[in-house]
Motif scaffolding. Structure first.
Motif, PDB file in Angstrom:
ATOM      1  N   ASN A  54     -40.964 -41.529  32.776  1.00 51.60           N
ATOM      2  CA  ASN A  54     -39.631 -42.053  32.550  1.00 51.60           C
ATOM      3  C   ASN A  54     -39.250 -41.766  31.103  1.00 51.60           C
ATOM      4  OD1 ASN A  54     -37.313 -43.844  32.219  1.00 51.60           O
ATOM      5  ND2 ASN A  54     -37.962 -44.719  34.182  1.00 51.60           N
ATOM      6  N   ALA A  55     -37.969 -41.455  30.860  1.00 50.13           N
ATOM      7  CA  ALA A  55     -37.553 -41.072  29.522  1.00 50.13           C
ATOM      8  C   ALA A  55     -36.150 -41.568  29.229  1.00 50.13           C
ATOM      9  CB  ALA A  55     -37.601 -39.557  29.348  1.00 50.13           C
ATOM     10  N   LEU A  94     -23.992 -31.270  20.652  1.00 46.43           N
ATOM     11  CA  LEU A  94     -24.625 -30.346  19.705  1.00 46.43           C
ATOM     12  C   LEU A  94     -26.122 -30.235  19.950  1.00 46.43           C
ATOM     13  CD1 LEU A  94     -22.763 -31.321  16.418  1.00 46.43           C
ATOM     14  CD2 LEU A  94     -22.187 -29.545  18.079  1.00 46.43           C
ATOM     15  N   GLU A  95     -26.797 -31.377  20.246  1.00 44.74           N
ATOM     16  CA  GLU A  95     -28.226 -31.341  20.505  1.00 44.74           C
ATOM     17  C   GLU A  95     -28.621 -32.560  21.323  1.00 44.74           C
ATOM     18  OE1 GLU A  95     -30.287 -31.354  16.841  1.00 44.74           O
ATOM     19  OE2 GLU A  95     -29.829 -33.443  16.342  1.00 44.74           O
ATOM     20  N   VAL A  96     -29.815 -32.503  21.916  1.00 45.83           N
ATOM     21  CA  VAL A  96     -30.338 -33.584  22.757  1.00 45.83           C
ATOM     22  C   VAL A  96     -31.777 -33.830  22.353  1.00 45.83           C
ATOM     23  CG1 VAL A  96     -30.944 -34.295  25.092  1.00 45.83           C
ATOM     24  CG2 VAL A  96     -28.805 -33.101  24.699  1.00 45.83           C
ATOM     25  N   GLU A  97     -32.161 -35.113  22.248  1.00 48.00           N
ATOM     26  CA  GLU A  97     -33.543 -35.507  21.990  1.00 48.00           C
ATOM     27  C   GLU A  97     -34.018 -36.350  23.160  1.00 48.00           C
ATOM     28  OE1 GLU A  97     -35.720 -34.942  19.641  1.00 48.00           O
ATOM     29  OE2 GLU A  97     -34.522 -33.739  18.261  1.00 48.00           O
ATOM     30  N   LEU A  98     -35.219 -36.039  23.700  1.00 46.64           N
ATOM     31  CA  LEU A  98     -35.818 -36.802  24.814  1.00 46.64           C
ATOM     32  C   LEU A  98     -36.976 -37.633  24.303  1.00 46.64           C
ATOM     33  CD1 LEU A  98     -35.801 -34.021  27.560  1.00 46.64           C
ATOM     34  CD2 LEU A  98     -34.403 -36.062  27.534  1.00 46.64           C
ATOM     35  N   PHE A  99     -37.112 -38.892  24.811  1.00 45.44           N
ATOM     36  CA  PHE A  99     -38.198 -39.782  24.433  1.00 45.44           C
ATOM     37  C   PHE A  99     -38.870 -40.256  25.727  1.00 45.44           C
ATOM     38  CE2 PHE A  99     -34.828 -40.178  21.275  1.00 45.44           C
ATOM     39  CZ  PHE A  99     -35.510 -39.834  20.119  1.00 45.44           C
ATOM     40  N   TRP A 100     -40.083 -39.764  25.993  1.00 49.06           N
ATOM     41  CA  TRP A 100     -40.826 -40.090  27.222  1.00 49.06           C
ATOM     42  C   TRP A 100     -41.768 -41.271  26.980  1.00 49.06           C
ATOM     43  CZ3 TRP A 100     -39.674 -37.905  31.825  1.00 49.06           C
ATOM     44  CH2 TRP A 100     -38.927 -36.723  31.803  1.00 49.06           C
ATOM     45  N   ASP A 101     -42.082 -41.983  28.057  1.00 48.76           N
ATOM     46  CA  ASP A 101     -43.037 -43.077  27.946  1.00 48.76           C
ATOM     47  C   ASP A 101     -44.466 -42.536  27.914  1.00 48.76           C
ATOM     48  OD1 ASP A 101     -43.351 -42.181  30.461  1.00 48.76           O
ATOM     49  OD2 ASP A 101     -42.848 -44.055  31.492  1.00 48.76           O
ATOM     50  N   GLY A 102     -45.433 -43.426  27.970  1.00 48.64           N
ATOM     51  CA  GLY A 102     -46.828 -43.021  27.813  1.00 48.64           C
ATOM     52  C   GLY A 102     -47.305 -42.033  28.858  1.00 48.64           C
ATOM     53  N   PHE A 106     -46.049 -53.029  30.024  1.00 55.91           N
ATOM     54  CA  PHE A 106     -46.401 -51.745  30.640  1.00 55.91           C
ATOM     55  C   PHE A 106     -45.186 -50.830  30.802  1.00 55.91           C
ATOM     56  CE2 PHE A 106     -50.540 -53.265  31.277  1.00 55.91           C
ATOM     57  CZ  PHE A 106     -50.495 -54.543  31.811  1.00 55.91           C
ATOM     58  N   CYS A 107     -44.008 -51.278  30.409  1.00 53.31           N
ATOM     59  CA  CYS A 107     -42.797 -50.451  30.508  1.00 53.31           C
ATOM     60  C   CYS A 107     -42.138 -50.335  29.135  1.00 53.31           C
ATOM     61  CB  CYS A 107     -41.801 -51.039  31.510  1.00 53.31           C
ATOM     62  SG  CYS A 107     -42.436 -51.135  33.195  1.00 53.31           S
ATOM     63  N   ALA A 108     -42.924 -50.166  28.094  1.00 52.06           N
ATOM     64  CA  ALA A 108     -42.373 -50.093  26.740  1.00 52.06           C
ATOM     65  C   ALA A 108     -41.530 -48.832  26.571  1.00 52.06           C
ATOM     66  CB  ALA A 108     -43.506 -50.108  25.702  1.00 52.06           C
ATOM     67  N   GLY A 109     -40.341 -48.995  26.025  1.00 57.95           N
ATOM     68  CA  GLY A 109     -39.471 -47.851  25.749  1.00 57.95           C
ATOM     69  C   GLY A 109     -38.723 -47.328  26.945  1.00 57.95           C
ATOM     70  N   LYS A 110     -38.758 -48.046  28.100  1.00 56.81           N
ATOM     71  CA  LYS A 110     -38.096 -47.523  29.292  1.00 56.81           C
ATOM     72  C   LYS A 110     -36.756 -48.215  29.519  1.00 56.81           C
ATOM     73  CE  LYS A 110     -42.271 -46.168  31.797  1.00 56.81           C
ATOM     74  NZ  LYS A 110     -43.035 -46.330  33.034  1.00 56.81           N
ATOM     75  N   LYS A 111     -36.823 -49.413  30.027  1.00 61.89           N
ATOM     76  CA  LYS A 111     -35.593 -50.125  30.376  1.00 61.89           C
ATOM     77  C   LYS A 111     -35.356 -51.247  29.389  1.00 61.89           C
ATOM     78  CE  LYS A 111     -35.041 -50.903  34.738  1.00 61.89           C
ATOM     79  NZ  LYS A 111     -35.246 -51.360  36.106  1.00 61.89           N
TER      80      LYS A 111
END
Length: 616
Positions: free
Chosen positions: A182-183, A170-178, A63-68
């Motif tokens: 949390n990102a 130069l740039e920033v990319e954000l990846f949020w969870d479902g 349930f916390c995929a891609g977070k911690k």
């Protein structure tokens, strides 16, 4: 392949779980429904839709995929599930999911309570150097959506660019969870050594505050933000950050980067050396051409100096011969000229002057006679016009009487016929006199028009032969540009209001502007007045309006002198060139400030000729 299948099962489990939930569960659940809701994710865990073991054998939270971190021991994963279920930071749905995970670990997976499989230490190259993600990239984790109160908009890339602007990302990319609570973020720096230095400073800023990767791996339920320099273990990690690193960068050691930079430098140096060689060849060719042209120019200059020297010698020789010749001529002339001859020459010049004066006097007298004759003829013409009008009235009266007599008839028919004959003869005589007067009138008009044309031609020739006289000249007769505004009036006005360096420009500007207004037919400061009482004999004339609005504004802003100059020019144009509204040259009597007559101009020219002869 097994990793892709596991991801597919996880996605399918999430889809089935969402399809099986009711419409009230799609938004969220309340705290009172947590115990009731946990049964559904618990069943999905038991059925295998949610997996707690990753492809590499380590335990993970589904349930916390891609977070911690996703490499738990059994007890750590159980503590994580219990902590989230009892906490209040997460949503009620997340708490229910973690409560189901805790029950599943406690009752269905006790055999998983074994030591955690530790991940391999960061890989190093064959020479023992660390591998970095190149282009240089930094990682930020544990970004939670806390709103914009005090923190700014954490979901905006511009926020992170501004926050760490001193490291020049130069740039920033954000990846949020479902559920977007949390990102993680990746921050790309430059490809050069300045970018490497900025990435190290970025990592150091987190390490100083105890927020590096090492602290992130050992913490639980921390709300702080962690960050570090992306290396090989991040490159090989699962999740969106690892995917981004593998698609946008590659692993390199510092030695490899230096080696590639040296290769590029050598290539650039080779290109520069080749270009320098080509430039040197071109420079040599240009130097050869320069030397050839310098030699040719030197020869030409030598020939020019020789020609100039010869020319100077010939010139001096000719000048010497000319001086000797002039001296001989003057000596001979002095011997030939005597006092008698000089007196004779003076007498001849005096005689010529006398003849010229007589001719001019005759011309003036002839002009005076012609003018008097023209005036007499005009008066005679006016008298004959009056006689003509009187004859016309008498003819009309006789014709009326004749018609009356013709219609009367009567007993004395013979007397009436005689009367009609007599009146017809009288009428014919008066018609003849009228025809004679009309012919005379036509001839006089033609003669008057011819005289007027000749006078205009004379005035035009005199205007063309005499140059316009400056306004400050002391001569009494000359040519004036009628309708031209005197610029000195505006200069005097500008001297009282403006600095000395702006006076000439502003005066010229104002003079030009008002001169253009005088040319405008719509600008007409005149009004029609009458000298009668409105009867048929009243005469109409145009009078200058001193209260004209724009002229009053001119007087108020620039004074009386400028106003008088513009008014005078307007009156002159209205009097001497009302149809054209432009400046014209006219013979002028400057002493009396009026149009000069031909007699005055001829007299002035004669006096000037006499003055010149006396000076000679």
């Amino acid at each position: 392949m097994s990793f892709i299948i596991s991801l597919f099962h996880l996605a399918m489990a999430d889809i089935v779980f969402q399809m099986g939930s009711s419409s009230s569960e799609e938004s969220d659940i309340s705290d009172a429904e947590i115990d009731e809701y946990k049964a559904k994710p618990y069943e999905l865990l038991k059925s295998g839709f949610y997996k707690i073991k990753g492809p590499n054998g380590v335990l993970r939270c589904p349930f916390c995929a891609g977070k911690k971190k996703q490499d738990y021991q059994y007890n750590h994963l159980y503590q994580h599930a219990i902590g989230v279920a009892k906490g209040t930071a997460k949503s009620a749905k997340q708490r229910a999911n973690h409560l189901a995970l805790a029950n599943y670990l406690e009752h269905d997976k006790p055999a998983e309570a074994e030591p955690m499989i530790l991940p391999a230490p960061p890989e190093k190259s064959e020479q023992g150097e660390l591998l970095y993600c190149w282009p240089w990239i930094g990682i930020i984790v544990n970004i939670r959506r806390r709103g914009q109160i005090g923190e700014g908009n954490l979901g905006s890339t511009s926020y992170w660019l501004n926050k760490y602007s001193k490291y020049k990302p130069l740039e920033v990319e954000l990846f949020w969870d479902g559920d977007e609570s949390n990102a993680q973020a990746v921050m790309r720096f430059g490809n050069d050594w300045d970018g490497f230095k900025n990435a190290l400073e970025f990592e150091k800023s987190f390490a100083v505050g105890g927020k590096s990767r090492k602290e992130w791996e050992s913490c639980e339920n921390s709300s702080d933000i962690y960050g570090w320099f992306a290396r090989d273990h991040d490159y090989k990690s699962e999740g969106p950050v690892g995917n981004y690193l593998r698609s946008k960068s590659e692993l390199k050691t510092i030695t490899e980067v230096v080696h590639e930079a040296n290769k590029d430098t050598k290539k650039v140096v080779g290109n520069l050396v080749e270009e320098i060689d080509m430039n040197n060849e071109s420079l040599d060719a240009l130097q050869t051409q320069y030397n050839q042209r310098t030699l040719s120019l030197t020869r030409l200059l030598q020939e020019k100096d020789d020609l100039h020297r010869s020319f100077c010698e010939e010139t001096r020789k000719l000048q010497r011969m000319a001086r000797e010749h002039v001296r001989r001529v003057l000596d001979e002339q002095e011997m030939l000229n005597s006092n008698e001859e000089r007196n004779k020459s003076l007498q001849m010049a005096t005689e010529e002057q006398r003849k010229t004066d007589v001719n001019v006097q005759h011309l003036l007298e002839e002009q005076k006679r012609e003018k008097a004759e023209a005036l007499r003829k005009v008066l005679d013409l006016e008298r004959r016009v009056g006689e003509r009008q009187k004859l016309e009235m008498e003819i009309v009266d006789l014709e009326g009487k004749l018609e009356i007599i013709k219609h009367m008839g009567g007993h004395d028919e013979e007397a009436v016929q005689l009367k009609i004959k007599s009146m017809n003869e009288e009428l014919q005589d008066r018609n003849d006199r009228l025809s004679f007067l009309e012919d005379t009138y036509t001839q006089l008009l033609q003669r008057e028009r011819q005289n007027t044309d000749e006078l205009q031609i004379c005035r035009k020739l005199l205007v063309e032969s005499l140059s316009p006289t400056p306004s400050n000249s002391r001569v009494s007769i000359g040519v004036k540009r009628v309708g031209e505004i005197d610029e000195s009036a505006f200069k005097n006005a500008c001297k009282q209001k403006l600095p000395p360096e702006e006076v000439d420009f502003e005066a010229a500007k104002l003079t030009s502007m008002w001169q253009e207004k005088l040319k405008d037919p719509g600008w007409h400061p005149f009004r029609i007045v009458t000298d009668g009482n409105g009867d048929s004999k009243a005469r109409y004339a145009e009078e200058f309006r001193e209260d004209y609005e724009s002229l009053q504004e001119l007087r108020k802003e620039w004074g009386d002198e400028a106003y008088v100059a513009v008014a005078k020019a307007s009156k002159e144009i209205h009097e001497y060139n009302p149809s054209g509204c432009y400046v014209t040259n006219e013979l002028w009597n400057f002493k009396e400030d009026r149009k000069a007559t031909l007699k005055e101009v001829v007299a002035f020219i004669i006096s000037q000729v006499k003055t010149l002869k006396r000076k000679r």
